[in-house]
Design a protein around this motif. Structure first.
Motif, PDB file in Angstrom:
ATOM      1  N   ILE A 139       0.854  -1.184   0.000  1.00 21.31           N
ATOM      2  CA  ILE A 139       0.000   0.000   0.000  1.00 21.31           C
ATOM      3  C   ILE A 139       0.894   1.240   0.000  1.00 21.31           C
ATOM      4  N   LYS A 140       0.674   2.118  -0.950  1.00 20.01           N
ATOM      5  CA  LYS A 140       1.485   3.324  -1.046  1.00 20.01           C
ATOM      6  C   LYS A 140       0.922   4.396  -0.123  1.00 20.01           C
ATOM      7  N   ILE A 141       1.794   4.977   0.701  1.00 24.54           N
ATOM      8  CA  ILE A 141       1.373   5.988   1.665  1.00 24.54           C
ATOM      9  C   ILE A 141       1.393   7.355   0.979  1.00 24.54           C
ATOM     10  N   CYS A 142       0.245   8.027   1.012  1.00 25.64           N
ATOM     11  CA  CYS A 142       0.118   9.339   0.386  1.00 25.64           C
ATOM     12  C   CYS A 142      -0.520  10.300   1.375  1.00 25.64           C
ATOM     13  N   GLY A 143      -0.030  11.534   1.429  1.00 27.57           N
ATOM     14  CA  GLY A 143      -0.652  12.554   2.264  1.00 27.57           C
ATOM     15  C   GLY A 143      -0.755  12.103   3.701  1.00 27.57           C
ATOM     16  N   ASP A 144      -1.882  12.403   4.313  1.00 29.40           N
ATOM     17  CA  ASP A 144      -2.066  12.039   5.722  1.00 29.40           C
ATOM     18  C   ASP A 144      -3.377  11.285   5.926  1.00 29.40           C
ATOM     19  N   GLY A 145      -3.839  10.549   4.906  1.00 22.71           N
ATOM     20  CA  GLY A 145      -5.129   9.859   5.019  1.00 22.71           C
ATOM     21  C   GLY A 145      -5.037   8.591   5.827  1.00 22.71           C
ATOM     22  N   SER A 146      -6.167   8.135   6.298  1.00 22.04           N
ATOM     23  CA  SER A 146      -6.252   6.874   7.030  1.00 22.04           C
ATOM     24  C   SER A 146      -6.449   5.733   6.049  1.00 22.04           C
ATOM     25  N   ILE A 147      -5.886   4.582   6.366  1.00 19.43           N
ATOM     26  CA  ILE A 147      -6.078   3.405   5.535  1.00 19.43           C
ATOM     27  C   ILE A 147      -6.424   2.225   6.420  1.00 19.43           C
ATOM     28  N   SER A 148      -6.850   1.169   5.767  1.00 19.97           N
ATOM     29  CA  SER A 148      -7.062  -0.110   6.421  1.00 19.97           C
ATOM     30  C   SER A 148      -6.689  -1.164   5.407  1.00 19.97           C
ATOM     31  N   SER A 149      -6.693  -2.420   5.802  1.00 18.82           N
ATOM     32  CA  SER A 149      -6.301  -3.455   4.856  1.00 18.82           C
ATOM     33  C   SER A 149      -6.922  -4.780   5.230  1.00 18.82           C
ATOM     34  N   ASN A 150      -7.088  -5.623   4.203  1.00 20.34           N
ATOM     35  CA  ASN A 150      -7.521  -7.001   4.422  1.00 20.34           C
ATOM     36  C   ASN A 150      -6.328  -7.938   4.566  1.00 20.34           C
ATOM     37  N   ALA A 151      -5.145  -7.397   4.825  1.00 23.05           N
ATOM     38  CA  ALA A 151      -3.938  -8.216   4.894  1.00 23.05           C
ATOM     39  C   ALA A 151      -4.150  -9.401   5.816  1.00 23.05           C
ATOM     40  N   ASN A 152      -3.724 -10.588   5.342  1.00 22.64           N
ATOM     41  CA  ASN A 152      -4.006 -11.813   6.081  1.00 22.64           C
ATOM     42  C   ASN A 152      -2.953 -12.846   5.727  1.00 22.64           C
ATOM     43  N   GLY A 153      -2.172 -13.274   6.718  1.00 21.67           N
ATOM     44  CA  GLY A 153      -1.178 -14.299   6.464  1.00 21.67           C
ATOM     45  C   GLY A 153       0.125 -13.725   5.946  1.00 21.67           C
ATOM     46  N   VAL A 154       0.956 -14.598   5.346  1.00 20.83           N
ATOM     47  CA  VAL A 154       2.297 -14.197   4.927  1.00 20.83           C
ATOM     48  C   VAL A 154       2.396 -13.988   3.429  1.00 20.83           C
ATOM     49  N   GLY A 199       9.831  12.497  13.438  1.00 13.88           N
ATOM     50  CA  GLY A 199      11.094  12.896  12.807  1.00 13.88           C
ATOM     51  C   GLY A 199      11.005  14.288  12.212  1.00 13.88           C
ATOM     52  N   THR A 200      12.178  14.827  11.867  1.00 12.74           N
ATOM     53  CA  THR A 200      12.226  16.209  11.362  1.00 12.74           C
ATOM     54  C   THR A 200      11.563  16.354  10.009  1.00 12.74           C
ATOM     55  N   SER A 201      11.485  15.286   9.235  1.00 12.51           N
ATOM     56  CA  SER A 201      10.865  15.378   7.911  1.00 12.51           C
ATOM     57  C   SER A 201       9.354  15.539   8.006  1.00 12.51           C
ATOM     58  N   THR A 202       8.773  15.268   9.185  1.00 11.03           N
ATOM     59  CA  THR A 202       7.313  15.361   9.337  1.00 11.03           C
ATOM     60  C   THR A 202       6.867  16.722   9.843  1.00 11.03           C
ATOM     61  N   GLU A 203       7.826  17.630  10.137  1.00 17.40           N
ATOM     62  CA  GLU A 203       7.451  18.931  10.674  1.00 17.40           C
ATOM     63  C   GLU A 203       6.727  19.759   9.615  1.00 17.40           C
ATOM     64  N   ASP A 204       5.658  20.381  10.003  1.00 15.86           N
ATOM     65  CA  ASP A 204       4.812  21.247   9.148  1.00 15.86           C
ATOM     66  C   ASP A 204       3.983  20.443   8.142  1.00 15.86           C
ATOM     67  N   GLU A 205       4.568  19.450   7.518  1.00 14.81           N
ATOM     68  CA  GLU A 205       3.810  18.648   6.553  1.00 14.81           C
ATOM     69  C   GLU A 205       4.460  17.281   6.447  1.00 14.81           C
ATOM     70  N   PHE A 206       3.733  16.342   5.858  1.00 15.39           N
ATOM     71  CA  PHE A 206       4.250  14.991   5.745  1.00 15.39           C
ATOM     72  C   PHE A 206       5.201  14.891   4.558  1.00 15.39           C
ATOM     73  N   PRO A 207       6.208  14.015   4.685  1.00 15.88           N
ATOM     74  CA  PRO A 207       7.192  13.881   3.615  1.00 15.88           C
ATOM     75  C   PRO A 207       6.784  12.857   2.555  1.00 15.88           C
ATOM     76  N   PHE A 208       5.482  12.779   2.269  1.00 20.18           N
ATOM     77  CA  PHE A 208       4.981  11.824   1.292  1.00 20.18           C
ATOM     78  C   PHE A 208       4.247  12.576   0.198  1.00 20.18           C
ATOM     79  N   PRO A 209       4.145  12.018  -0.988  1.00 15.59           N
ATOM     80  CA  PRO A 209       3.405  12.688  -2.062  1.00 15.59           C
ATOM     81  C   PRO A 209       1.962  12.947  -1.639  1.00 15.59           C
ATOM     82  N   GLU A 210       1.467  14.084  -2.039  1.00 14.94           N
ATOM     83  CA  GLU A 210       0.068  14.380  -1.749  1.00 14.94           C
ATOM     84  C   GLU A 210      -0.817  13.533  -2.652  1.00 14.94           C
ATOM     85  N   GLY A 211      -1.885  13.046  -2.088  1.00 16.37           N
ATOM     86  CA  GLY A 211      -2.851  12.316  -2.890  1.00 16.37           C
ATOM     87  C   GLY A 211      -3.716  13.278  -3.679  1.00 16.37           C
TER      88      GLY A 211
END
Length: 534
Positions: A29-44, A176-188
């Protein structure tokens, strides 16, 4: 400090592991912006940790995440199981920078410390700027945290979150310092939360066209919008809802996923499908008619029941229509006339809809009943004992449980029992009313008895003494003997005679107690006494 919450649905089975794409690197799952996610992840899924980490561990029940860095600095996180139980044990592994699923290399960060084994006071794990080690575990080794990453724009990393022990969802708090003011991930993609969709249906089931929310959610080009029943399905981009959605819940949350076709970043929002109750109506409606002409058919004026069905609602705000079937009421087809003929034992359906919103309605059942008037073909009066004027009698009538009874007064009181006490002797009127209130019929009955005194003073009131309630057809066969207190026979009467006038051989007898013996055909003999008063 901002946080991203991940509600992860992971399920462990002692017998098998069900694969899920998000349990593998290729399904990360690619992390974008600051949204919430969930998953059906199950097993290995596919086992991808063998020999790739310093923490000597494998995948047990894993979720893969992918992050792309847009701002330099340090990057850490705190992984917090929602349960504080120290038996809950989460591990994590990080690959990168710029690793690929086909060439992960070795993990650059990992922690497999067991909270109970290491005597930790918390089951939290993660990375922070205060730590110096880059790997720890397994078991008692370490303190659950390793050193943060030093990240640069353009770098990508894979994070594997694994759960060897426990069944708790978790949340991630980025640090961490990269999270100050905004997240260090691409905006969705830029999305908006749409208005809820509302409907109203008598059966609590309604079809919704989800696509009408599309323009509210996103107007950005190069995006793909899909709808899902759970946030986990939306995060994994599986089980997309196609076409109209049928809901049978008063409130059902739908998750809309919008993916940027150019970057692969996705954002998720939600809205509710609401099925309103509609007008609250009276249940168990009954309209009864009496079949007085006994032709088996009666006319019902259905609108007479409308105010009852509305149950206090303002009639000016609603339309009441009647139908022969619930299907026709729901589809509003073939309404029937208010003047409706029925033989009874029939259910019709009243549809009550809002004037300003005809699609908001409810349906009430109306039971039509045609009652048959009392049918008394024969009856018997049982009088076990003859008294003066306080007799007990029992009526023997077919289907007694269908009626209620009164003696002497058409207005009652009525009783369900057919036994009456303290009944005056003589001719009495019995009123028989059916329990449905259909009709009252009357029957005349004779109660055998006598007055316990008489006064022969020629005033025209109570001048003669005689038995009362003698059947006229049996009167001539009735013999009554009157005696004084010494047993002397004073008078012999028949049931047809006017009665005894208190004389013996033309001589008036004094005030006293006198006795009688009565012999009635088919009834037997009984005795009693009465007073002569002058």
């Amino acid at each position: 400090m901002k946080k991203i919450l991940f509600f992860i649905l992971l399920f462990f089975s002692a017998f098998s592991f069900a694969q899920s794409e998000t349990s593998d690197c290729s399904g990360a799952i690619k992390i974008c912006g600051d949204g919430s996610i969930s998953s059906n992840a199950n097993g290995v899924g596919q086992q991808e940790l063998n020999g790739r980490n310093n923490c000597s561990s494998r995948e047990h029940n894993s979720l893969w995440l992918e992050i792309e860095i847009t701002k330099a600095g340090t990057l850490g996180f705190i992984l917090k199981p929602t349960s504080s139980n120290l038996e809950i044990d989460y591990d994590f592994f990080i690959f990168g920078p710029n690793a690929s699923c086909g060439s992960l290399g070795n993990a650059i960060r990992c922690s497999t410390t067991n909270p109970l084994a290491s005597n930790s006071v918390s089951n939290h794990t993660g990375m922070n700027d205060r730590q110096t080690d880059t790997s720890e575990g397994p078991g008692q080794n370490g303190n659950n945290f390793v050193r943060s990453l030093d990240v640069l724009p353009g770098e990508t990393y894979f994070i594997v979150i694994d759960r060897p022990i426990g069944n708790s969802p978790f949340e991630l708090e980025w640090t961490g310092t990269s999270t100050e003011d905004e997240f260090p991930f691409p905006e969705g993609p830029e999305i908006n939360k749409p208005n809820n969709l509302e409907s109203c249906n008598s059966n609590g089931i309604s079809d919704f066209d989800l696509s009408i929310t599309a323009n509210e959610i996103v107007t950005q080009n190069n995006t793909t919008l899909s709808y899902h029943e759970t946030i986990a399905d939306a995060s994994d981009n599986i089980n997309q809802i196609q076409g109209a959605y049928t809901s049978n819940s008063p409130v059902k949350t739908i998750y809309a996923r919008v993916e940027n076709d150019l970057t692969g970043c996705a954002e998720i929002t939600d809205f509710d499908l609401i099925i309103n109750d509609g007008p609250i109506l009276k249940d168990n409606n009954i309209i009864e008619q009496c079949d007085l002409d006994q032709n088996g058919l009666e006319e019902f004026v259905l609108t007479d029941q409308s105010s009852v069905i509305l149950n206090g609602l303002n009639p000016n705000n609603y339309q009441v229509e009647y139908f022969q079937s619930s299907t026709e009421a729901t589809s509003r087809q073939n309404p029937i006339s208010s003047d409706y003929s029925s033989s009874g034992e029939e259910i019709i359906y009243a549809r009550v809809s809002e004037n300003n919103n005809p699609d908001c309605f409810n349906i009430a059942e109306v039971n039509l009943i045609v009652n048959i008037p009392p049918q008394i073909e024969s009856y018997t009066v049982i009088q076990p004992q003859v008294n003066s004027n306080s007799n007990t009698i029992t009526l023997e009538i077919d289907n007694t449980s269908q009626y209620e009874y009164s003696i002497g007064n058409i207005d009652g009181p009525y009783q369900l029992s057919t036994t009456f006490t303290n009944v005056n002797s003589g001719l009495q009127t019995v009123y028989i009313r059916d329990l449905k209130g259909c009709a009252i019929i009357t029957r005349e009955i004779l109660i055998l008895g006598y007055d316990n005194f008489f006064s022969p003073n020629n005033d025209g009131v109570n001048d003669h003494w005689q038995l009362k309630g003698i059947d006229p057809e049996l009167a001539s066969h009735t013999e009554i003997y009157i005696f004084d207190r010494y047993g002397k026979l004073l008078q012999k009467l028949s049931g047809n005679d006017r009665g005894w006038d208190g004389t013996y051989n033309g001589r008036e007898l004094p005030e006293d107690e006198y006795w009688f013996r009565a012999e009635l055909l088919n009834t037997g003999e009984f005795n009693g006494h009465f007073s002569l008063i002058r």
